[in-house]
Structure formats: structure tokens, C-alpha cells
Scaffold this motif. Structure first.
Motif, PDB file in Angstrom:
ATOM      1  N   CYS A  26      21.862 -39.461 -47.342  1.00 46.93           N
ATOM      2  CA  CYS A  26      21.650 -39.102 -45.942  1.00 46.93           C
ATOM      3  C   CYS A  26      22.684 -38.089 -45.485  1.00 46.93           C
ATOM      4  N   PHE A  27      23.934 -38.332 -45.877  1.00 49.67           N
ATOM      5  CA  PHE A  27      25.020 -37.430 -45.486  1.00 49.67           C
ATOM      6  C   PHE A  27      24.774 -36.030 -46.030  1.00 49.67           C
ATOM      7  N   ALA A  28      24.373 -35.988 -47.313  1.00 44.07           N
ATOM      8  CA  ALA A  28      24.188 -34.705 -47.975  1.00 44.07           C
ATOM      9  C   ALA A  28      23.116 -33.887 -47.263  1.00 44.07           C
ATOM     10  N   GLN A  29      22.114 -34.583 -46.782  1.00 43.05           N
ATOM     11  CA  GLN A  29      21.008 -33.933 -46.096  1.00 43.05           C
ATOM     12  C   GLN A  29      21.448 -33.223 -44.817  1.00 43.05           C
ATOM     13  N   GLN A  30      22.593 -33.623 -44.291  1.00 46.55           N
ATOM     14  CA  GLN A  30      22.923 -33.200 -42.944  1.00 46.55           C
ATOM     15  C   GLN A  30      23.571 -31.831 -42.838  1.00 46.55           C
ATOM     16  N   ASP A  31      23.705 -31.165 -43.981  1.00 49.10           N
ATOM     17  CA  ASP A  31      24.330 -29.853 -43.941  1.00 49.10           C
ATOM     18  C   ASP A  31      23.601 -28.878 -43.034  1.00 49.10           C
ATOM     19  N   ASP A  32      22.348 -29.194 -42.774  1.00 46.06           N
ATOM     20  CA  ASP A  32      21.536 -28.238 -42.006  1.00 46.06           C
ATOM     21  C   ASP A  32      21.634 -28.438 -40.503  1.00 46.06           C
ATOM     22  N   ILE A  33      22.314 -29.478 -40.060  1.00 46.97           N
ATOM     23  CA  ILE A  33      22.344 -29.736 -38.620  1.00 46.97           C
ATOM     24  C   ILE A  33      23.097 -28.620 -37.904  1.00 46.97           C
ATOM     25  N   LYS A  34      22.462 -28.130 -36.859  1.00 43.03           N
ATOM     26  CA  LYS A  34      23.083 -27.025 -36.115  1.00 43.03           C
ATOM     27  C   LYS A  34      23.685 -27.545 -34.820  1.00 43.03           C
ATOM     28  N   LEU A  35      24.728 -26.877 -34.404  1.00 43.27           N
ATOM     29  CA  LEU A  35      25.378 -27.254 -33.157  1.00 43.27           C
ATOM     30  C   LEU A  35      25.276 -26.102 -32.177  1.00 43.27           C
ATOM     31  N   LYS A  36      24.685 -26.397 -31.027  1.00 46.99           N
ATOM     32  CA  LYS A  36      24.517 -25.371 -30.001  1.00 46.99           C
ATOM     33  C   LYS A  36      25.408 -25.721 -28.818  1.00 46.99           C
ATOM     34  N   LEU A  37      26.192 -24.743 -28.367  1.00 53.08           N
ATOM     35  CA  LEU A  37      27.016 -24.969 -27.180  1.00 53.08           C
ATOM     36  C   LEU A  37      26.594 -23.970 -26.117  1.00 53.08           C
ATOM     37  N   ASN A  38      26.146 -24.468 -25.014  1.00 57.63           N
ATOM     38  CA  ASN A  38      25.637 -23.616 -23.924  1.00 57.63           C
ATOM     39  C   ASN A  38      24.669 -22.549 -24.454  1.00 57.63           C
ATOM     40  N   ASP A  39      23.702 -23.029 -25.248  1.00 60.89           N
ATOM     41  CA  ASP A  39      22.624 -22.187 -25.760  1.00 60.89           C
ATOM     42  C   ASP A  39      23.022 -21.205 -26.858  1.00 60.89           C
ATOM     43  N   THR A  40      24.259 -21.280 -27.314  1.00 54.12           N
ATOM     44  CA  THR A  40      24.648 -20.405 -28.422  1.00 54.12           C
ATOM     45  C   THR A  40      24.955 -21.271 -29.630  1.00 54.12           C
ATOM     46  N   ILE A  41      24.446 -20.840 -30.781  1.00 55.41           N
ATOM     47  CA  ILE A  41      24.742 -21.597 -31.998  1.00 55.41           C
ATOM     48  C   ILE A  41      26.212 -21.421 -32.342  1.00 55.41           C
ATOM     49  N   LEU A  42      26.872 -22.535 -32.566  1.00 57.19           N
ATOM     50  CA  LEU A  42      28.307 -22.503 -32.845  1.00 57.19           C
ATOM     51  C   LEU A  42      28.503 -22.464 -34.353  1.00 57.19           C
ATOM     52  N   LYS A  43      29.282 -21.486 -34.802  1.00 56.35           N
ATOM     53  CA  LYS A  43      29.580 -21.441 -36.251  1.00 56.35           C
ATOM     54  C   LYS A  43      30.692 -22.439 -36.522  1.00 56.35           C
ATOM     55  N   THR A  44      30.432 -23.427 -37.329  1.00 58.12           N
ATOM     56  CA  THR A  44      31.453 -24.443 -37.578  1.00 58.12           C
ATOM     57  C   THR A  44      31.814 -24.462 -39.055  1.00 58.12           C
ATOM     58  N   ASN A  45      33.023 -24.911 -39.333  1.00 56.08           N
ATOM     59  CA  ASN A  45      33.453 -24.981 -40.734  1.00 56.08           C
ATOM     60  C   ASN A  45      32.710 -26.068 -41.504  1.00 56.08           C
ATOM     61  N   VAL A  46      32.443 -27.163 -40.826  1.00 60.34           N
ATOM     62  CA  VAL A  46      31.588 -28.197 -41.423  1.00 60.34           C
ATOM     63  C   VAL A  46      30.492 -28.525 -40.413  1.00 60.34           C
ATOM     64  N   SER A  47      29.393 -29.018 -40.914  1.00 60.55           N
ATOM     65  CA  SER A  47      28.281 -29.330 -40.020  1.00 60.55           C
ATOM     66  C   SER A  47      28.544 -30.608 -39.255  1.00 60.55           C
ATOM     67  N   PRO A  48      27.977 -30.716 -38.080  1.00 62.48           N
ATOM     68  CA  PRO A  48      28.030 -32.014 -37.405  1.00 62.48           C
ATOM     69  C   PRO A  48      27.279 -33.046 -38.248  1.00 62.48           C
ATOM     70  N   VAL A  49      27.515 -34.302 -37.979  1.00 59.16           N
ATOM     71  CA  VAL A  49      26.901 -35.370 -38.761  1.00 59.16           C
ATOM     72  C   VAL A  49      26.272 -36.366 -37.801  1.00 59.16           C
ATOM     73  N   VAL A  50      25.101 -36.836 -38.149  1.00 55.50           N
ATOM     74  CA  VAL A  50      24.484 -37.887 -37.344  1.00 55.50           C
ATOM     75  C   VAL A  50      24.366 -39.132 -38.211  1.00 55.50           C
ATOM     76  N   VAL A  51      25.020 -40.203 -37.815  1.00 55.83           N
ATOM     77  CA  VAL A  51      24.947 -41.452 -38.559  1.00 55.83           C
ATOM     78  C   VAL A  51      24.361 -42.506 -37.623  1.00 55.83           C
ATOM     79  N   ASN A  52      23.222 -43.036 -38.002  1.00 52.28           N
ATOM     80  CA  ASN A  52      22.526 -44.034 -37.179  1.00 52.28           C
ATOM     81  C   ASN A  52      22.396 -43.573 -35.731  1.00 52.28           C
ATOM     82  N   GLY A  53      22.050 -42.321 -35.554  1.00 55.46           N
ATOM     83  CA  GLY A  53      21.860 -41.808 -34.197  1.00 55.46           C
ATOM     84  C   GLY A  53      23.144 -41.444 -33.490  1.00 55.46           C
ATOM     85  N   ARG A  54      24.287 -41.758 -34.113  1.00 51.24           N
ATOM     86  CA  ARG A  54      25.588 -41.410 -33.512  1.00 51.24           C
ATOM     87  C   ARG A  54      26.016 -40.033 -33.996  1.00 51.24           C
TER      88      ARG A  54
END
Ligand code: ZN
Length: 506
Positions: A26-54
């Protein structure tokens, strides 16, 4: 019987392994999660992670993008986040946050993933007003912040000037209106007032120039801050960064615009400031700690801090005066002086240098081994506090430490307007060096880091701990006139060295 039990153990082990593998998957799958801040995609060093909806976000990326600061202390697993006036301390794997000194339980603990510090979304929500949305289908986390907003409104009164400081969560545009009948200075700021409660929205000033400062949400995206003046006075409005703030100075008409205001156009002002300094004598304000009903620390032999530091201060005054330097003492006798009045005097006298003298102490008898000299730069509470936090944490644990938190904090807070960290560090370095050289005591170093530079103000302010009164050997030394003279000589050499090399351009 034994076989059956073994089988069960194997099944449990197999299931755990399966669960472990799938969760890794599940963790490995999450590399694709994107983070948008005020409608702009944020370039991050690591992807955000969603664990059990958290949702977990890469701490540095999100906090810095929101205009905050992050300080990471790997050895302590401690994370300090600053945003606006809010400060949150977190410890990895501990589901608890300390917000401006108050402990708050968290649903999830900050954690380390792929060598990166990740914080649960709720931490961001503690720091600032944000809305968030997790879209599973598009694999996007959207965060919308309600920045900028006003974090506080403060005022400082002088005999010929009133300064209003509007602290902002981030830089914002503003317009100024000067109105009469009645006289007022109006600043319209593109911001929200949502983070201030009703009590914080109005500041009662009531000094010679200003009666009060009122603020209100004028339009949905504009805050109006009104300074009610007591007559026709001049005003100057400018903004500063780190931390972001808008400054409103109100002054009497004859008064020339002073150096502080001129920092907005540094090139023009450099020569004027220089001239001003040349014609002005250097003024040193010495602050012997405690006094009167406040003995300060008391040594095992009964020696009182208030007596030692007063004697050193008097000796120091004599040395400096002989060299033609104007000196003021916050107290000349064994009298009570409030904490506020100490830095206030330095400001009123327009001091170039403010030196607060103390002796160090540890509370525990078993820790009487603590020795040496240290010099504190009076840093702003805003970021400097994090350095103190670390010191406090480390030192509380070793029970090997004490300094007068309240004394220091109060002086820091009151000097915030005037102390210049850059200059203070210069002064601290040279004073510390001279003291260690001349007394032969061990070097505990200059404490507090220069995180915040208040531009344009040229007072250097330090607090010196001239040895440990709680240590029998150092107490014995502190008792002797010879040692006190040495300390006074060293401090005076430090001050003179500083004044000689004082930077000309600010
Ligand atoms: Zn003290």
C-alpha cells in the motif's frame, strides 16, 4: 497438542507476514499522491502518504510552503514548527503536540518515512486555518489556506513616538489613509482577522500620541486597522519581513524621521545613520540583575547574586566612564527594579549597548559541579524560543541546568523592538572571549542563535552569566574584589572592542 499449538503460531505468523507485505505494498503505491496547496501542485521531496484515510505530509515542504519555519533536531527527534505567532513542538512517534507551551493530544504521531519527517495533517490545522480534501480517485490532497491573516497587534510607547506593529502570517499588500476630524491613520490590509479574538482586535494604547488601535474585517478580504490619534501627528507606515509585519509609526511633527523608518531605503540612509552615530556619543546601559527584595541566586556559602552583580556593574561603570563612555545603571543600590524598567531604560536612553549581568546557578545541590561563563544574546521569542526549548529539554533531563527563564524571557520580550540580533551576537562573541581569557573560567559559549534580525535598530543587547555562584569554587572567586575587577575589565574590553568595530551600515 504441541503440534496444534505450533500450527496456530505458524498461521498467526503467516497472517502477520501477509499483512505486513500488503501494507508495505500500500505504501509503495502511494508515490503518485499529489499535494495541492491553494490550487497549485506542490513539488515535494517525498510524496504525501495516506494510511487508513489519515493524511501524512512531508513536514518541511508543507510548513515552508505555508510561509512557516521548521527546525529539526535529529538527536532529540524534536521538531519545532513556527507559523505566524504559533509554535508547535513535536517529538517523533509521540502523539502529542505542544502549542505555544500547551500540550494537546494528537490522533496520530509524527513519523519518519523514507528518511523524511512526516506530520499528520492535523498538525497543519493546529498551526493555521486550512481546509483539506482527499480525493481518492484522482489521488490528490488539496489544501486551501486562509492566509494571509493578522496574528497580533502590538504597540510601543516612547516619549516622542508610538509604534504600532501588526504581525502578519505572511507578506500582504496594504493601503494607507490619513484622515482627520478625528485624526486617524487607517491601514487597509488584504488579510483576515479570523485568528484574533475580540479582545486582541483592539489595543488600548493611551500614551501621549495615540489613544487606541481598532481593527475590523472591512470587506471579506480586507482588514481595516485604525490608529486613533490624540492630535495632528506625522506618521509613517512600512513593512518588514522575518517575521512579516506592518509597522505604523506615529511621531510629533518636529521630530526628524529616525533611522528605524529609514531602513526601507537602506542606500539613502547609510550615510545619514553614520553621521547620526558619529555625532552621538556611545551610551551603555548596565543592568545588574535582581536587587532589593530579589536576591537572585544564593551560593552554598551564602553569597547573593544581587550583591556580586551590583559590585561588578559599579566597577564596570567606573572603567567605562574613565574612557569617556556615557553609562547608565538600571540600579545603583540594593533596590528593586521591575523587569520591564530595565530594558525600558536602555530604550529611553537610546543605548548603543545593553548589558545585563547575572551569576549562574543550578538548583540541585548534586549539580554544584556546573561551572563556567556564558553569554546570552537577547533574541526574539519568536524563533529563539526553539533554541531555548532544546536547551531546556536537554538540560532538564540531565538536571544540570538552570537559568532565569522569566528574567530572560521578560527582558527579551521587552527588548524585542530594539535589540538587534546581528549586533548583539558581535557583542556577545567579543565579551565572552574576553571574559574567558581574563578569568580563566571555562567557556560555556554564546547561547541562542541569530535566527531573527530586526533590521535598522542598532542596540546590541546581551545577558552575561559571569560564573556559577552555586559552585563553591566559583562562589569563592565571585566573593573577591580582584575577581570582580577582572570580570568588569573583561566586559569593558568586550564593549570597547565592539564599539570600535561596530558596523557602520545598518
Ligand atoms: Zn540572575
Amino acid at each position: 497438542m504441541r503440534n496444534k499449538r505450533l500450527n496456530i503460531i505458524f498461521i498467526i505468523l503467516f497472517l502477520s507476514l501477509l499483512f505486513f507485505l500488503t501494507s508495505q505494498y500500500c505504501f509503495a503505491q502511494q508515490d503518485d499522491i499529489k499535494l495541492k496547496l491553494n490550487d497549485t501542485i506542490l513539488k515535494t521531496n517525498v510524496s504525501p502518504v495516506v494510511v487508513n484515510g489519515r493524511i501524512y505530509l512531508p513536514a518541511r515542504d508543507i510548513i515552508e510552503s505555508l510561509g512557516g519555519r521548521i527546525t529539526w533536531f535529529p538527536a532529540l527527534k524534536l521538531l519545532n514548527l513556527n507559523l505566524g505567532q504559533k509554535k508547535v513542538s513535536l517529538v517523533i512517534d509521540v502523539p502529542e503536540a505542544e502549542i505555544n507551551g500547551k500540550k494537546v493530544p494528537l490522533q496520530d504521531a509524527p513519523t519518519i518515512m523514507e528518511d523524511r519527517v512526516m506530520i499528520p495533517l492535523e498538525v497543519v490545522q493546529l498551526l493555521t486555518e486550512v481546509e483539506s480534501e482527499w480525493n481518492k480517485t484522482t489521488q490528490e490532497i488539496s489544501i486551501t489556506s486562509h492566509n494571509p491573516y493578522i496574528t497580533s497587534i502590538r504597540s510601543y510607547s516612547h516619549t516622542d513616538k508610538t509604534r504600532i506593529v501588526i504581525d502578519m502570517s505572511e507578506k500582504s499588500s496594504y493601503e494607507v489613509l490619513i484622515l482627520s476630524n478625528p485624526d486617524r491613520v487607517v491601514v487597509d490590509i488584504k488579510a483576515s482577522l479570523s485568528q484574533l479574538n475580540a479582545g486582541q482586535q483592539e489595543v488600548e494604547v493611551n500614551d501621549l500620541l495615540v489613544s487606541k488601535v481598532r481593527s475590523g474585517q472591512f470587506t471579506p478580504d480586507t482588514v481595516r486597522v485604525v490608529s486613533d490619534l490624540k492630535g495632528k501627528y506625522e506618521s509613517q507606515v512600512f513593512d518588514l519581513s522575518e517575521p512579516n509585519r506592518i509597522v505604523v509609526d506615529i511621531f510629533t511633527p518636529q521630530k526628524p524621521i529616525d533611522a528605524v523608518v529609514q531602513t526601507i531605503t537602506p542606500q539613502e540612509t547609510a550615510t545619514q545613520t553614520e553621521e547620526k552615530r558619529d555625532e552621538k556619543k556611545n551610551i551603555v546601559v548596565i543592568d545588574p540583575g535582581h536587587g532589593g527584595s530579589q536576591p537572585g541566586a544564593i551560593g552554598p556559602g551564602g553569597l547573593k547574586e544581587k550583591d556580586v552583580v551590583l559590585d561588578i556593574a559599579l566597577k564596570l561603570r567606573k572603567i567605562l566612564q574613565e574612557k569617556g563612555i556615557t553609562v547608565y545603571l538600571t540600579r545603583e543600590k540594593d533596590t528593586d527594579v521591575t523587569l520591564e524598567n530595565r530594558p525600558r531604560m536602555a530604550m529611553q536612553k537610546e543605548a548603543t549597548v545593553f548589558v545585563s549581568i547575572h551569576t549562574n546557578a543550578v538548583l540541585q545541590k548534586s549539580s554544584s559541579t556546573a561551572i563556567g561563563i556564558e553569554t546570552y544574546v537577547l533574541n526574539s521569542r519568536y524563533i529563539g524560543a526553539s533554541a531555548k526549548d532544546v536547551a531546556d529539554r536537554e538540560n532538564k533531563a540531565s538536571q544540570f541546568y538552570h537559568y532565569e527563564d522569566n528574567v530572560l524571557n521578560q527582558i527579551i520580550a521587552d527588548l524585542e523592538e530594539s535589540a538587534s540580533i546581528g549586533f548583539s551576537l558581535d557583542l556577545a562573541d567579543i565579551v565572552q572571549k574576553k571574559l574567558v581569557q581574563q578569568t580563566g573560567l571555562s567557556n560555556r559559549g554564546v547561547k541562542q542563535a541569530p535566527f531573527l534580525v530586526l533590521k535598522g535598530v542598532n542596540m546590541a543587547a546581551v545577558l552575561i552569566e559571569v560564573g556559577f555562584i552555586s559552585n563553591p569554587n566559583e562562589e569563592r572567586l565571585l566573593k573577591t574584589p580582584e575577581f570582580r575587577e577582572k570580570v568588569a575589565q573583561a566586559i569593558s574590553q568586550g564593549i570597547e572592542g565592539y564599539l570600535r568595530n561596530m558596523p557602520k551600515n545598518i
